[in-house]
Design a protein around this motif. Structure first.
Motif, PDB file in Angstrom:
ATOM      1  N   LEU A  26      -0.879  16.316  -9.855  1.00 31.82           N
ATOM      2  CA  LEU A  26      -0.950  16.892  -8.514  1.00 31.82           C
ATOM      3  C   LEU A  26      -1.060  15.793  -7.475  1.00 31.82           C
ATOM      4  CD1 LEU A  26      -1.264  19.235  -6.519  1.00 31.82           C
ATOM      5  CD2 LEU A  26      -3.706  19.256  -7.047  1.00 31.82           C
ATOM      6  N   ALA A  27      -1.911  14.803  -7.755  1.00 34.09           N
ATOM      7  CA  ALA A  27      -2.082  13.700  -6.807  1.00 34.09           C
ATOM      8  C   ALA A  27      -0.784  12.949  -6.596  1.00 34.09           C
ATOM      9  CB  ALA A  27      -3.169  12.752  -7.315  1.00 34.09           C
ATOM     10  N   PHE A  28      -0.060  12.676  -7.672  1.00 34.90           N
ATOM     11  CA  PHE A  28       1.207  11.966  -7.544  1.00 34.90           C
ATOM     12  C   PHE A  28       2.217  12.820  -6.794  1.00 34.90           C
ATOM     13  CE2 PHE A  28      -0.116   9.559 -11.510  1.00 34.90           C
ATOM     14  CZ  PHE A  28      -0.517   8.447 -10.790  1.00 34.90           C
ATOM     15  N   GLY A  29       2.163  14.131  -6.989  1.00 32.60           N
ATOM     16  CA  GLY A  29       3.068  15.010  -6.263  1.00 32.60           C
ATOM     17  C   GLY A  29       2.835  14.946  -4.779  1.00 32.60           C
ATOM     18  N   GLU A  30       1.554  14.910  -4.372  1.00 30.67           N
ATOM     19  CA  GLU A  30       1.242  14.783  -2.958  1.00 30.67           C
ATOM     20  C   GLU A  30       1.723  13.453  -2.417  1.00 30.67           C
ATOM     21  OE1 GLU A  30      -0.117  17.005  -0.789  1.00 30.67           O
ATOM     22  OE2 GLU A  30       0.229  18.404  -2.411  1.00 30.67           O
ATOM     23  N   ALA A  31       1.558  12.397  -3.226  1.00 26.98           N
ATOM     24  CA  ALA A  31       1.971  11.072  -2.774  1.00 26.98           C
ATOM     25  C   ALA A  31       3.464  11.031  -2.476  1.00 26.98           C
ATOM     26  CB  ALA A  31       1.612  10.026  -3.824  1.00 26.98           C
ATOM     27  N   LYS A  32       4.256  11.748  -3.268  1.00 23.91           N
ATOM     28  CA  LYS A  32       5.700  11.736  -3.058  1.00 23.91           C
ATOM     29  C   LYS A  32       6.088  12.322  -1.708  1.00 23.91           C
ATOM     30  CE  LYS A  32       6.945  11.986  -7.965  1.00 23.91           C
ATOM     31  NZ  LYS A  32       7.561  12.807  -9.029  1.00 23.91           N
ATOM     32  N   LYS A  33       5.207  13.141  -1.127  1.00 25.07           N
ATOM     33  CA  LYS A  33       5.515  13.755   0.146  1.00 25.07           C
ATOM     34  C   LYS A  33       5.348  12.774   1.310  1.00 25.07           C
ATOM     35  CE  LYS A  33       4.125  18.369  -1.420  1.00 25.07           C
ATOM     36  NZ  LYS A  33       3.199  19.507  -1.188  1.00 25.07           N
ATOM     37  N   ARG A  34       4.751  11.635   1.066  1.00 28.51           N
ATOM     38  CA  ARG A  34       4.550  10.653   2.126  1.00 28.51           C
ATOM     39  C   ARG A  34       5.879   9.989   2.456  1.00 28.51           C
ATOM     40  NH1 ARG A  34      -0.310  11.399   4.683  1.00 28.51           N
ATOM     41  NH2 ARG A  34      -1.969  11.708   3.169  1.00 28.51           N
ATOM     42  N   LYS A  35       6.367  10.209   3.661  1.00 24.59           N
ATOM     43  CA  LYS A  35       7.678   9.676   4.033  1.00 24.59           C
ATOM     44  C   LYS A  35       7.585   8.467   4.952  1.00 24.59           C
ATOM     45  CE  LYS A  35       8.349  12.700   8.039  1.00 24.59           C
ATOM     46  NZ  LYS A  35       9.201  13.715   8.693  1.00 24.59           N
ATOM     47  N   LEU A  36       6.454   8.322   5.632  1.00 20.81           N
ATOM     48  CA  LEU A  36       6.322   7.237   6.589  1.00 20.81           C
ATOM     49  C   LEU A  36       6.247   5.886   5.887  1.00 20.81           C
ATOM     50  CD1 LEU A  36       3.622   8.779   8.946  1.00 20.81           C
ATOM     51  CD2 LEU A  36       6.044   8.500   9.475  1.00 20.81           C
ATOM     52  N   LYS A  37       6.897   4.894   6.484  1.00 19.52           N
ATOM     53  CA  LYS A  37       6.731   3.521   6.051  1.00 19.52           C
ATOM     54  C   LYS A  37       5.782   2.837   7.025  1.00 19.52           C
ATOM     55  CE  LYS A  37      11.164   3.070   3.694  1.00 19.52           C
ATOM     56  NZ  LYS A  37      12.439   2.302   3.602  1.00 19.52           N
ATOM     57  N   ILE A  38       4.920   1.999   6.503  1.00 17.79           N
ATOM     58  CA  ILE A  38       3.874   1.379   7.304  1.00 17.79           C
ATOM     59  C   ILE A  38       4.151  -0.115   7.457  1.00 17.79           C
ATOM     60  CG2 ILE A  38       1.406   1.095   7.637  1.00 17.79           C
ATOM     61  CD1 ILE A  38       2.144   4.003   7.374  1.00 17.79           C
ATOM     62  N   GLY A  39       4.218  -0.567   8.699  1.00 21.24           N
ATOM     63  CA  GLY A  39       4.361  -1.984   8.984  1.00 21.24           C
ATOM     64  C   GLY A  39       3.039  -2.580   9.428  1.00 21.24           C
ATOM     65  N   ALA A  40       3.087  -3.771  10.003  1.00 26.75           N
ATOM     66  CA  ALA A  40       1.882  -4.428  10.499  1.00 26.75           C
ATOM     67  C   ALA A  40       2.230  -5.273  11.709  1.00 26.75           C
ATOM     68  CB  ALA A  40       1.249  -5.300   9.410  1.00 26.75           C
ATOM     69  N   THR A  41       1.285  -5.367  12.628  1.00 32.47           N
ATOM     70  CA  THR A  41       1.450  -6.262  13.770  1.00 32.47           C
ATOM     71  C   THR A  41       0.843  -7.621  13.428  1.00 32.47           C
ATOM     72  OG1 THR A  41      -0.633  -5.943  14.984  1.00 32.47           O
ATOM     73  CG2 THR A  41       1.050  -4.219  15.201  1.00 32.47           C
ATOM     74  N   GLY A  42       1.271  -8.642  14.139  1.00 31.33           N
ATOM     75  CA  GLY A  42       0.811  -9.989  13.840  1.00 31.33           C
ATOM     76  C   GLY A  42      -0.437 -10.418  14.566  1.00 31.33           C
ATOM     77  N   ILE A  43      -1.067  -9.537  15.343  1.00 32.06           N
ATOM     78  CA  ILE A  43      -2.192  -9.940  16.181  1.00 32.06           C
ATOM     79  C   ILE A  43      -3.388 -10.411  15.359  1.00 32.06           C
ATOM     80  CG2 ILE A  43      -3.209  -7.643  16.363  1.00 32.06           C
ATOM     81  CD1 ILE A  43      -3.795  -8.236  19.295  1.00 32.06           C
ATOM     82  N   LEU A  44      -3.559  -9.898  14.157  1.00 28.16           N
ATOM     83  CA  LEU A  44      -4.674 -10.277  13.296  1.00 28.16           C
ATOM     84  C   LEU A  44      -4.687 -11.778  13.008  1.00 28.16           C
ATOM     85  CD1 LEU A  44      -7.036  -9.528  11.378  1.00 28.16           C
ATOM     86  CD2 LEU A  44      -5.321  -8.864   9.680  1.00 28.16           C
ATOM     87  N   TRP A  45      -3.518 -12.406  13.011  1.00 24.73           N
ATOM     88  CA  TRP A  45      -3.400 -13.828  12.717  1.00 24.73           C
ATOM     89  C   TRP A  45      -3.502 -14.685  13.988  1.00 24.73           C
ATOM     90  CZ3 TRP A  45      -1.478  -9.878  10.077  1.00 24.73           C
ATOM     91  CH2 TRP A  45      -1.566  -9.897   8.689  1.00 24.73           C
ATOM     92  N   GLY A  46      -3.488 -14.046  15.156  1.00 23.47           N
ATOM     93  CA  GLY A  46      -3.570 -14.769  16.424  1.00 23.47           C
ATOM     94  C   GLY A  46      -2.465 -14.357  17.362  1.00 23.47           C
TER      95      GLY A  46
END
Length: 312
Positions: A26-46
């Motif tokens: 069931l958990a894996f089935g829910e995970a498959k529904k996640r369509k968004l891709k997640i990026g990151a901003t560079g501010i953490l590094w300066g």
């Protein structure tokens, strides 16, 4: 346990829900529904151009799907370092967006600000980017009342957004603490009055929380206009991150917000970007890589996919 200690396992299990422990399918089935891709901003590094390469290396190695940097950083690389594109190609990390600020209170500054924003938009597009994360410039908020500036604020932002769209990009408004658009009241006024054919919405949910607003309500109210997001958590205090913290360690209802974005009828032009602010005055508890990994692992516990890369 794939490198997790017991505390990490319990934390991620709680995030994923009891189903992940007693009903894995069931958990894996829910995970498959996640369509968004997640990026990151560079501010953490300066904030500077010299910080960019290490941020790209770390973000790519952790499997984040895209990068946001600053308009001035792209310009610096274009002028002095042969452009940003070879770096991104080397580490297999696409540029999605650039954070760009302009003044929205002083008409005398508009021509120069317009020229700057247009220049950054052209460089962003040439480097493969899709979206300007647009922010009003910082101000002294003591005795500030947006009602005294509201006419020019809206006029100028409409013009700035049109200029970005004319370059073939999307423009998304980013409310920010310490600027002319910080509070929930200010956000509501602006988003209800700008020309949304041109100015879309790119909220930072941690900034909204820090500014005293309700990020869940703001996201819900303007969900159809959201084309980009800074996914940030907030805990408060002087912690080396201006009160922000790795995802899952603060008070922002991140999972609720992500669930709303998942139910949108169309993909965003930009991307959900993990972000954690850098504060050079106080040593934070984690290195940038550690904080980015901690946040990535939180998101993985919600079912988001990341493909780690060997870089360097």
């Amino acid at each position: 346990m794939n490198g997790y200690n017991r505390r990490d396992f319990v934390r991620l299990a709680g995030i994923a829900g009891a189903a992940a422990l007693v009903a894995p399918n069931l958990a894996f089935g829910e995970a498959k529904k996640r369509k968004l891709k997640i990026g990151a901003t560079g501010i953490l590094w300066g904030y500077n151009a010299s910080n960019l390469e290490q941020s790209v290396i770390d973000i790519s190695s952790l499997g984040y799907h895209g990068l946001e940097t600053f308009g001035n950083v792209i310009e610096d690389w274009d002028k002095n370092r042969g452009g940003i594109s070879p770096l991104l190609q080397k580490y297999q990390l696409p540029l999605i967006s650039a954070f760009c600020m302009t003044d929205i209170l002083d008409p005398a500054k508009k021509a120069a600000e317009m020229e700057k924003l247009t220049r950054w938009a052209k460089l962003l597009k040439a480097s493969g980017g899709k979206l300007v994360e647009y922010c009003a410039a910082s101000i002294n908020r003591k005795n500030y009342d947006y009602k005294e500036h509201k006419s020019y604020m809206i006029e100028s932002m409409n013009d700035y957004a049109k200029a970005v769209v004319n370059e073939g990009l999307v423009c998304a408004l980013h409310p920010h603490t310490g600027t002319a658009i910080e509070t929930e009241e200010e956000i509501n006024f602006v988003m209800n009055n700008v020309d949304t054919r041109y100015m879309k919405f790119g909220p930072d949910v941690g900034q909204i929380q820090k500014g005293g607003g309700d990020p869940v309500k703001v996201v819900k109210d303007f969900l159809p206009l959201i084309e980009h997001m800074h996914l940030k958590d907030y805990v408060g205090g002087d912690n080396g991150y201006l009160g922000y913290c790795p995802l899952g360690d603060g008070k922002v209802q991140l999972e609720t917000i992500l669930n709303m974005l998942e139910k949108r009828n169309k993909d965003m032009a930009g991307m959900v970007m993990f972000e954690l602010d850098y504060d050079g005055r106080i040593k934070p508890p984690y290195t940038p890589l550690e904080a980015a990994k901690r946040s990535r692992d939180y998101l993985a516990g919600l079912g988001y996919k990341f493909d780690e890369k060997k870089v360097g």
